[in-house]
Design an enzyme around this catalytic site. Sequence first.
Site, mmCIF file in Angstrom:
data_model
loop_
_atom_site.group_PDB
_atom_site.id
_atom_site.type_symbol
_atom_site.label_atom_id
_atom_site.label_comp_id
_atom_site.label_asym_id
_atom_site.label_seq_id
_atom_site.Cartn_x
_atom_site.Cartn_y
_atom_site.Cartn_z
ATOM 1 N N GLU A 488 0.825 -1.224 0.000
ATOM 2 C CA GLU A 488 0.000 0.000 0.000
ATOM 3 C C GLU A 488 0.853 1.266 0.000
ATOM 4 O O GLU A 488 0.314 2.374 0.055
ATOM 5 C CB GLU A 488 -0.946 -0.025 1.199
ATOM 6 C CG GLU A 488 -1.999 -1.112 1.082
ATOM 7 C CD GLU A 488 -2.855 -1.269 2.341
ATOM 8 O OE1 GLU A 488 -2.454 -0.768 3.402
ATOM 9 O OE2 GLU A 488 -3.928 -1.894 2.240
ATOM 10 N N GLN A 602 4.807 -4.410 2.380
ATOM 11 C CA GLN A 602 4.651 -5.842 2.657
ATOM 12 C C GLN A 602 4.824 -6.610 1.360
ATOM 13 O O GLN A 602 4.789 -6.016 0.278
ATOM 14 C CB GLN A 602 3.273 -6.113 3.251
ATOM 15 C CG GLN A 602 2.115 -5.894 2.311
ATOM 16 C CD GLN A 602 0.803 -5.670 3.042
ATOM 17 O OE1 GLN A 602 0.452 -4.548 3.370
ATOM 18 N NE2 GLN A 602 0.062 -6.744 3.283
#
Length: 778
Positions: A488, A602
């Site tokens: 993100e 991530q």
Amino acid sequence: MKNYIKADEWKIIEEGFDPHLHKISESIFSLGNGRMGQRANFEEAYSGETLQGNYVAGVYYPDKTRVGWWKNGYPQYFAKVLNAANWVGIDVLLDGEQLDLAKCKVDGFYRELNMREGHLKRNFTATTASGKQVQVEAIRFCSMADDEAGAISYTLTPLNFSGEITLTPYIDGDVKNQDANYDEKFWDEVSKGTWADGGYVQMRTKKTGFEVATGMKVSVQINGQPVSINADAETKEKFISLTYSTQVQQGQSITLIKYAANLSSQNYAADQLVPNLQSTLNRVAAKGFDTMLAEQAAAWAQKWEHNDIVIEGDVAAQQAIRFNIFQLNQTYTGEDDRLNIGPKGFTGEKYGGSTYWDTEAYCVPFYLATADQQVTRNLLLYRYKQLGKAIENAQLLGFKNGAALYPMVTMDGTECHNEWEITFEEIHRNGAIAFAIFNYVRYTADEAYLADYGLEVLIAIARFWAQRVNWSEARQQYVMLGVTGPNEYENNINNNWYTSTMATWCMQYALDAAEKVRTAEPAKYQALIAKINFEEAKEIAQFSDIIEKMYFPYDEQLGVFLQQDGYLDKEQILVKDLPASERPINQKWSWDRILRSCFIKQADVLQGIYFFEDRYDIDTIRRNFDFYEPRTVHESSLSPCVHAILAAKLGDEKRAYEFYLRTSRLDLDDYNNDTEDGCHITSMAGTWMSVVEGFGGMRVKDGKLSFNPFLPEKWTSFSFNVGFRGTLIKLTVAKDGHSVKHLSGPDMNFSIGGQDVHLKAGSVIKIVKVKIPAPPPF
Ligand code: BGC
């Protein structure tokens, strides 16, 4: 990072009371049974800092959205699981002086979460401002055997005085959510009442109209002998209590047993809630506290039998993995396909208790291996039942012809998330939902699921992807523009490798599943394609064309899949060169700076490699791992586990262990300074994956389990239980070799270290050499 939890193999222990740690402990010591749960709030009054939390699974409120700049397509509401009536409260007066640990001198404070038996215990000695000293022992649990009930035993002994002890157990429905967008209260009172030894409050949620009756039944003992004391009942708005006052001699103990129950209109007609509540309370009280506690231990023993992981030689690691497994079992038991797993479970308000892609991508592997297949099936059915909403959701964004976009965050299938870069763009979640169907069928061989439910979801998802890509004249390929990948820290990017990979995989899987169902269940297939107007020839050709001509960014020179177009234009700095003072970047840097940087929140490309590892040779996996990991800040708790599994696959045992450590004690040691908001429940499943898929190297290959284990250096041995198609086995990995023990069910074929093994029911197989030769070192 904190280090105040005492190491123990089966218990979480806190010694000494530090009010600054209290909210963290309220999260860590949380209780739940899948149907309801609560933070470890004190029974007696506490005027210090606390986050009160009692939750009833599936009972939510659509809180009106609050955004700075409204954008078309934003959802109107964010559904949150509500803070519900407090049933643990017991006010205590000592000769009229209130017991409040924020105002007392507290000695010998001991809090214990007994994970083996599933209860919470607390002991302390408190000295009040006037010098009265009492000893308290409180035990409570949310019953696994009676999942609408819980019980508390609260024993108090005056140590330096004889006097009047007043105990006031209550049910308080006048509660709030700390994260309410407009500081509103979400519950209205429906009714309330008291009886000689109990009472209830029935509340209704505003807007959604869920009704929950929360009640109690109380008994009192002196020195362990039942006594009859007349209680004074009090009722006020949304609140009932019973007050028991009696003289207690110095050294005598008074015990209050409070049986409680929470019944929801999800399971009963609203007008039947109170009669059913009363009969539940009578039933559990008739069993008695000790019997309930014994049943609780037995229910947990059964769970542990299926899913324990034993680590020898490292108590902190043992405690941590059991804590993760314990919390996952407290959050979701899989009996009800209307329920799901919020990223914080029943341990806090953050993320609203709603469902994220975390369930499919991270939790499904845990439940597949550690619980009956029905549990995962129910998680899939939850999404199946929300397919209509996912289609509506896609329609709102301009998609048609039965295309489905599952929400990023949801309770009932409606999208709740409202940040454009996630709501509209983080569409990879659709892929995880399809992947979970694949994973379930691969693990269980329940192909009937495809015909009955799965294929309908897969086609709707494939239709979405087919409409979401566009043909690029310039490239003469299909492209996917304006997306946010799992990372993100990049928004509105073009051709995110992971999302495009998921998209084409979903279309291919939909085609394969359609073919399977068409052959195996022709009648069901015909009925389905008629129901969803699947234009076979046209749509199959369309999916196939996209699969064939999709563009995936790749860098020839580096030999890596590119996270997205233009990723290499970024200044290429490595995380190791970031000053510690600038981390975590999501707290230290402005958002635009994060977006322009090459830092990855991530696993993104690596998430795709993890899902589809069989497609890639070991060198490809290594090149991508070596390129992306050093750029990854792991600022999502979901990240390290994927890296642990891939590092293990690459033979880098040391790093696999380091990644595992980053999540295993994440909450116990409050690594990210955020445990007070609640525990990271969904990432706990990732920790389990690191052990079983990482150190155990477990995979499903050709309808069989396969293992390729190694033993982390610090450990003497580890073992885990897994269930597969009706057989339960225990794999033990030790310094001098490994063994696989059959625990129950039919014989089983599996492979370990590349050797095929037939395990007979009741037998143990010892394996001396198991490791497939490690790939060349880094
Ligand atoms: C992660 C998402 C995840 C969500 C809930 C976010 O920080 O980036 O991938 O779904 O947390 O756990």
